[in-house]
Design a protein around this motif. Structure first.
Motif, short mmCIF file in Angstrom:
data_model
loop_
_atom_site.label_atom_id
_atom_site.label_comp_id
_atom_site.label_asym_id
_atom_site.label_seq_id
_atom_site.Cartn_x
_atom_site.Cartn_y
_atom_site.Cartn_z
N ILE A 76 7.18 -6.69 16.08
CA ILE A 76 7.22 -7.73 17.11
C ILE A 76 7.37 -7.10 18.49
O ILE A 76 8.34 -6.41 18.76
N ARG A 77 6.39 -7.35 19.32
CA ARG A 77 6.46 -6.87 20.69
C ARG A 77 6.37 -8.03 21.67
O ARG A 77 6.86 -7.96 22.79
N VAL A 78 5.67 -9.08 21.27
CA VAL A 78 5.39 -10.17 22.19
C VAL A 78 6.18 -11.44 21.84
O VAL A 78 6.96 -11.92 22.65
N PHE A 88 2.36 -19.13 16.34
CA PHE A 88 1.29 -18.14 16.37
C PHE A 88 0.74 -17.89 14.97
O PHE A 88 -0.47 -17.98 14.73
N LEU A 89 1.62 -17.62 14.03
CA LEU A 89 1.18 -17.29 12.67
C LEU A 89 0.45 -18.48 12.01
O LEU A 89 -0.47 -18.29 11.22
N GLN A 90 0.87 -19.69 12.37
CA GLN A 90 0.24 -20.86 11.75
C GLN A 90 -1.14 -21.15 12.32
O GLN A 90 -1.96 -21.77 11.66
N GLU A 96 -4.41 -16.45 8.53
CA GLU A 96 -4.59 -17.62 7.66
C GLU A 96 -3.76 -17.53 6.38
O GLU A 96 -3.33 -18.54 5.84
N THR A 97 -3.53 -16.32 5.89
CA THR A 97 -2.73 -16.17 4.66
C THR A 97 -1.32 -16.74 4.84
O THR A 97 -0.71 -17.16 3.86
N PHE A 98 -0.83 -16.74 6.08
CA PHE A 98 0.53 -17.23 6.32
C PHE A 98 0.71 -18.63 5.73
O PHE A 98 1.73 -18.92 5.11
N LEU A 100 -0.83 -19.91 3.29
CA LEU A 100 -0.98 -19.94 1.84
C LEU A 100 0.30 -19.51 1.13
O LEU A 100 0.45 -19.68 -0.07
N ILE A 101 1.22 -18.95 1.89
CA ILE A 101 2.49 -18.50 1.31
C ILE A 101 3.40 -19.71 1.13
O ILE A 101 3.40 -20.61 1.97
N SER A 102 4.15 -19.76 0.02
CA SER A 102 5.01 -20.93 -0.24
C SER A 102 6.05 -21.09 0.86
O SER A 102 6.39 -20.13 1.54
C1 HEC Z 1 -6.84 -8.95 10.14
C2 HEC Z 1 -5.71 -8.19 10.60
C3 HEC Z 1 -4.34 -8.81 10.47
C4 HEC Z 1 -3.72 -9.29 9.34
C5 HEC Z 1 -4.28 -9.32 7.93
C6 HEC Z 1 -2.40 -9.71 9.74
N1 HEC Z 1 -2.23 -9.52 11.07
FE1 HEC Z 1 -0.57 -9.94 12.11
N2 HEC Z 1 -1.52 -9.48 13.86
C7 HEC Z 1 -2.80 -8.92 13.95
C8 HEC Z 1 -3.11 -8.69 15.34
C9 HEC Z 1 -4.41 -8.09 15.86
C10 HEC Z 1 -1.99 -9.13 16.08
C11 HEC Z 1 -1.80 -9.12 17.59
C12 HEC Z 1 -2.33 -10.40 18.15
C13 HEC Z 1 -1.89 -10.68 19.56
O1 HEC Z 1 -0.86 -10.13 20.00
O2 HEC Z 1 -2.55 -11.48 20.18
C14 HEC Z 1 -1.02 -9.62 15.11
C15 HEC Z 1 0.21 -10.11 15.45
C16 HEC Z 1 1.20 -10.38 14.55
C17 HEC Z 1 2.54 -10.76 14.90
C18 HEC Z 1 3.08 -10.96 16.31
C19 HEC Z 1 3.48 -9.64 16.93
C20 HEC Z 1 4.02 -9.84 18.31
O3 HEC Z 1 4.23 -8.83 18.99
O4 HEC Z 1 4.25 -10.97 18.74
C21 HEC Z 1 3.23 -10.91 13.74
C22 HEC Z 1 4.69 -11.27 13.58
C23 HEC Z 1 2.31 -10.67 12.67
N3 HEC Z 1 1.09 -10.35 13.18
C24 HEC Z 1 2.64 -10.75 11.34
C25 HEC Z 1 1.70 -10.71 10.32
C26 HEC Z 1 2.01 -11.05 8.95
C27 HEC Z 1 3.37 -11.49 8.44
C28 HEC Z 1 0.86 -10.92 8.25
C29 HEC Z 1 0.63 -11.20 6.77
C30 HEC Z 1 0.91 -12.56 6.34
C31 HEC Z 1 -0.16 -10.48 9.18
N4 HEC Z 1 0.39 -10.37 10.42
C32 HEC Z 1 -1.47 -10.23 8.85
C33 HEC Z 1 -3.62 -8.65 12.88
C34 HEC Z 1 -3.39 -8.99 11.57
#
Ligand code: HEC
Length: 116
Positions: A76-78, A88-90, A96-98, A100-102
């Motif tokens: 986490i940086r942002v 953000f994750l939703q 998208e997998t987020f 699908l997780i229970s």
């Molecule tokens: C396809 C590649 C990819 C996958 C798979 C992926 N991420 Fe990410 N994730 C990213 C990218 C690229 C960013 C940065 C996006 C941004 O800052 O705009 C990000 C950002 C994040 C952040 C925010 C980081 C911040 O500094 O705010 C979190 C938390 C995170 N991801 C968690 C997850 C989790 C948990 C999963 C699995 C369920 C996951 N990611 C799967 C590519 C991915």
């Protein structure tokens, strides 16, 4: 004979009871449950993180663990507050997998992520 048959049976029964209680303890029936506190949620969240596609793009759980032990920034940086993070994750296409997780696992995952 050092023991009468009756004494030997008593000792045997006592041993059985001790073994049974030990078995229940081992199986977790008598042990206090570890649910509900943030630390164990976070531990579970690490498993959720490691068992989905997160590490295709992000650092592996053991690397994140090493970083946090050294006090270095991890994942986490942002999005440092919980609501922004969940929003953000939703809504992000790459995450998208987020959805699908229970629900329970998602809660543990977020608890874990907040510490990374
Ligand atoms: C396809 C590649 C990819 C996958 C798979 C992926 N991420 Fe990410 N994730 C990213 C990218 C690229 C960013 C940065 C996006 C941004 O800052 O705009 C990000 C950002 C994040 C952040 C925010 C980081 C911040 O500094 O705010 C979190 C938390 C995170 N991801 C968690 C997850 C989790 C948990 C999963 C699995 C369920 C996951 N990611 C799967 C590519 C991915």
């Amino acid at each position: 004979m050092p023991f009468t048959e009756r004494q030997a049976l008593r000792i045997f029964a006592l041993l059985l009871i001790v073994a049974f209680v030990g078995m229940l303890w081992y199986a977790g029936v008598l042990r206090p449950a570890k649910t509900g506190d943030d630390a164990s949620d976070s531990e579970k969240g690490e498993e959720v993180y490691a068992s989905h596609d997160c590490t295709d793009c992000h650092l592996a759980a053991h690397v994140l663990r090493a970083k946090s032990a050294k006090g270095e920034p991890g994942l986490i940086r942002v999005r440092k507050d919980e609501k922004t993070l969940i929003d953000f994750l939703q809504n992000d296409k790459r995450h998208e997998t987020f959805l699908l997780i229970s629900e329970n696992d998602r809660r543990s995952l977020v608890e874990y992520l907040k510490r990374q």
